[in-house]
Design a protein around this motif. Structure first.
Motif, PDB file in Angstrom:
ATOM      1  N   ALA A   4       0.834  -1.208   0.000  1.00  0.00           N
ATOM      2  CA  ALA A   4       0.000   0.000   0.000  1.00  0.00           C
ATOM      3  C   ALA A   4       0.863   1.250   0.000  1.00  0.00           C
ATOM      4  CB  ALA A   4      -0.926  -0.011   1.216  1.00  0.00           C
ATOM      5  N   ALA A   5       1.960   1.223   0.768  1.00  0.00           N
ATOM      6  CA  ALA A   5       2.856   2.383   0.835  1.00  0.00           C
ATOM      7  C   ALA A   5       3.504   2.663  -0.514  1.00  0.00           C
ATOM      8  CB  ALA A   5       3.922   2.158   1.902  1.00  0.00           C
ATOM      9  N   GLU A   6       3.721   1.629  -1.306  1.00  0.00           N
ATOM     10  CA  GLU A   6       4.290   1.821  -2.643  1.00  0.00           C
ATOM     11  C   GLU A   6       3.239   2.331  -3.624  1.00  0.00           C
ATOM     12  OE1 GLU A   6       7.428   1.577  -3.433  1.00  0.00           O
ATOM     13  OE2 GLU A   6       8.130   0.758  -1.500  1.00  0.00           O
ATOM     14  N   ARG A  28       4.400   3.747   5.562  1.00  0.00           N
ATOM     15  CA  ARG A  28       4.383   2.518   6.366  1.00  0.00           C
ATOM     16  C   ARG A  28       4.181   2.838   7.836  1.00  0.00           C
ATOM     17  NH1 ARG A  28       8.385   0.595   2.631  1.00  0.00           N
ATOM     18  NH2 ARG A  28      10.033   1.476   3.929  1.00  0.00           N
ATOM     19  N   TYR A  29       4.809   3.907   8.294  1.00  0.00           N
ATOM     20  CA  TYR A  29       4.639   4.328   9.686  1.00  0.00           C
ATOM     21  C   TYR A  29       3.181   4.684   9.963  1.00  0.00           C
ATOM     22  CZ  TYR A  29       4.559   7.576  13.615  1.00  0.00           C
ATOM     23  OH  TYR A  29       4.228   8.232  14.783  1.00  0.00           O
ATOM     24  N   ARG A  70      -3.356   0.646  12.535  1.00  0.00           N
ATOM     25  CA  ARG A  70      -3.856  -0.726  12.649  1.00  0.00           C
ATOM     26  C   ARG A  70      -4.976  -0.852  13.670  1.00  0.00           C
ATOM     27  NH1 ARG A  70       2.099  -3.322  13.207  1.00  0.00           N
ATOM     28  NH2 ARG A  70       2.776  -3.076  11.040  1.00  0.00           N
ATOM     29  N   GLN A  71      -4.917  -0.075  14.729  1.00  0.00           N
ATOM     30  CA  GLN A  71      -5.810  -0.306  15.870  1.00  0.00           C
ATOM     31  C   GLN A  71      -6.685   0.897  16.164  1.00  0.00           C
ATOM     32  OE1 GLN A  71      -3.989  -2.000  19.411  1.00  0.00           O
ATOM     33  NE2 GLN A  71      -5.327  -0.766  20.710  1.00  0.00           N
ATOM     34  N   LEU A  92      -5.736  10.301   5.378  1.00  0.00           N
ATOM     35  CA  LEU A  92      -4.311  10.130   5.617  1.00  0.00           C
ATOM     36  C   LEU A  92      -3.584  11.468   5.631  1.00  0.00           C
ATOM     37  CD1 LEU A  92      -3.586   6.981   3.409  1.00  0.00           C
ATOM     38  CD2 LEU A  92      -3.709   7.081   5.910  1.00  0.00           C
ATOM     39  N   ALA A  93      -4.055  12.419   4.835  1.00  0.00           N
ATOM     40  CA  ALA A  93      -3.503  13.772   4.864  1.00  0.00           C
ATOM     41  C   ALA A  93      -4.303  14.598   5.856  1.00  0.00           C
ATOM     42  CB  ALA A  93      -3.548  14.404   3.478  1.00  0.00           C
ATOM     43  N   GLY A  94      -4.252  14.183   7.106  1.00  0.00           N
ATOM     44  CA  GLY A  94      -4.982  14.815   8.191  1.00  0.00           C
ATOM     45  C   GLY A  94      -4.630  14.087   9.470  1.00  0.00           C
TER      46      GLY A  94
END
Length: 367
Positions: A209-211, A232-233, A239-240, A353-355
């Motif tokens: 996904a990161a790629e 990736r970070y 995840r949780q 993700l941009a937030g």
């Protein structure tokens, strides 16, 4: 005199207590929350000494306010831009110092960044942003809702107030099945294979996904300049979310050649409302990704999905029986007219993700 300064590790217990009192209706384990805030705001890729998170401190030295900042490198017209993603913003005892929030916001906006934005501004915070020339972005500020199983959805919402209501959910399945047999998308969800039968979707690893994510961002004039390590970070941190349920991260591919055309990230369990953090796609494939995501949630017996709008998705959402409501505002502040134009024209990628939607501050128990 009250003071505004960068947050330190010593401030975190007080900040965690503010978070529990002001933003959570249920208790959290304060030490666990403080430890996470240390990781989030003072360590790793989210810490930049030039763009630190800030605290408002009373005359007696106690912390009365906090503004969490996530530094973000963005790209526009081949140039690198510094952004401050403005996350958790809270001030207590406003009647004792009604200008504390305004001072805290002004201090953050006076930093060295090229632009600042938030995706979670309530009505009170929005009024403060407007006073300092913050621009509300309507097309980024809507919550969308797609009901899949109407009876189960009503039971799930009722369970937010009366937990025992969840016990009747299995009894409502015949009513949901009836709604599907009526083939009325407003009364339920009927999968339409013709819309996405040339595509498939499957779970994807965080590494893959990161790629993939940067390839879906190239269409945006103003976009995050993420490398694979940073993504990736973020995905590992995401995840949780115990309050929101299981994380679902899937890539959509063309059946003919396996080429990826999109990706989606949401949280949810069977019988529970699902919360979408991100929908990404190649230009023109937005509807395909949305359909695959709805099909997947439906196959997991979820009553509904909700998420945050982005202008690039709005056209594809039309005709898919999605309802919209305003719950909080996305707001941007910048001294650069060309960056403001990218936002107002919908050519900027923010939210999700941009937030701060990927962080555990939204959706985890810290228990």
């Amino acid at each position: 005199m009250p003071e505004i300064r960068p947050v330190t590790a010593q401030d975190l217990p007080a900040i965690a207590l503010l978070f529990q009192r002001l933003l959570r209706s249920e208790g959290v384990e304060l030490n666990a929350l403080a430890d996470y805030m240390k990781t989030l705001f003072l360590e790793g890729p989210n810490y930049d000494p030039d763009l630190p998170s800030k605290v408002h401190v009373r005359d007696d030295g106690t912390v009365s306010g906090f503004f969490g900042i996530f530094p973000l490198v963005m790209e526009y017209a081949g140039k690198t831009m510094r952004a401050a993603v403005c996350g958790t913003f809270m001030v207590e005892a406003r009647e004792d110092d009604p200008f504390a929030g305004a001072r805290l916001l002004r201090d953050v906006l006076a930093g060295p960044q090229d632009l600042s934005f938030t995706e979670t501004s309530n009505d009170l915070a929005t009024a403060l942003w407007r006073r300092v020339n913050g621009h509300v972005l309507p097309d980024y500020s809507l919550e969308w809702l797609r009901i899949l199983r109407p009876a189960s959805f009503v039971a799930d919402r009722a369970a937010e107030r009366v937990p025992a209501a969840r016990l009747i959910t299995p009894l409502l399945r015949p009513f949901d099945a009836l709604a599907q047999r009526r083939k009325s998308n407003w009364m339920g969800y009927v999968p339409e294979a013709s819309r996405a039968d040339a595509f498939s979707d499957a779970d994807v690893s965080e590494d893959e996904a990161a790629e993939l994510i940067p390839t879906f961002l190239r269409q945006f004039a103003l976009r995050p300049q993420w490398d694979a390590e940073r993504l990736r970070y973020m995905l590992a941190e995401a995840r949780q979310k115990a309050l929101h349920g299981e994380r679902v991260l899937r890539v959509v591919r063309a059946r003919s050649n396996g080429a990826p055309v999109g990706l989606y990230l949401y949280y949810g369990d069977a019988g529970r409302l699902g919360r979408v953090v991100q929908i990404l796609s190649l230009p023109g494939r937005e509807g395909t990704v949305i359909d695959r995501m709805l099909n997947h949630a439906d196959s997991r017996n979820m009553p509904a999905l909700r998420g945050r709008t982005q202008p690039a998705l709005l056209s594809a959402m039309m005709g898919r029986k999605i309802a919209f409501v305003h719950a909080s505002s996305t707001i941007v502040h910048s001294r650069h007219p060309e960056l403001m134009e990218a936002f107002t024209s919908g050519r900027a990628f923010i939210n999700g993700l941009a937030g701060e939607g990927w962080t555990r501050l939204i959706g985890d128990r810290f228990a």
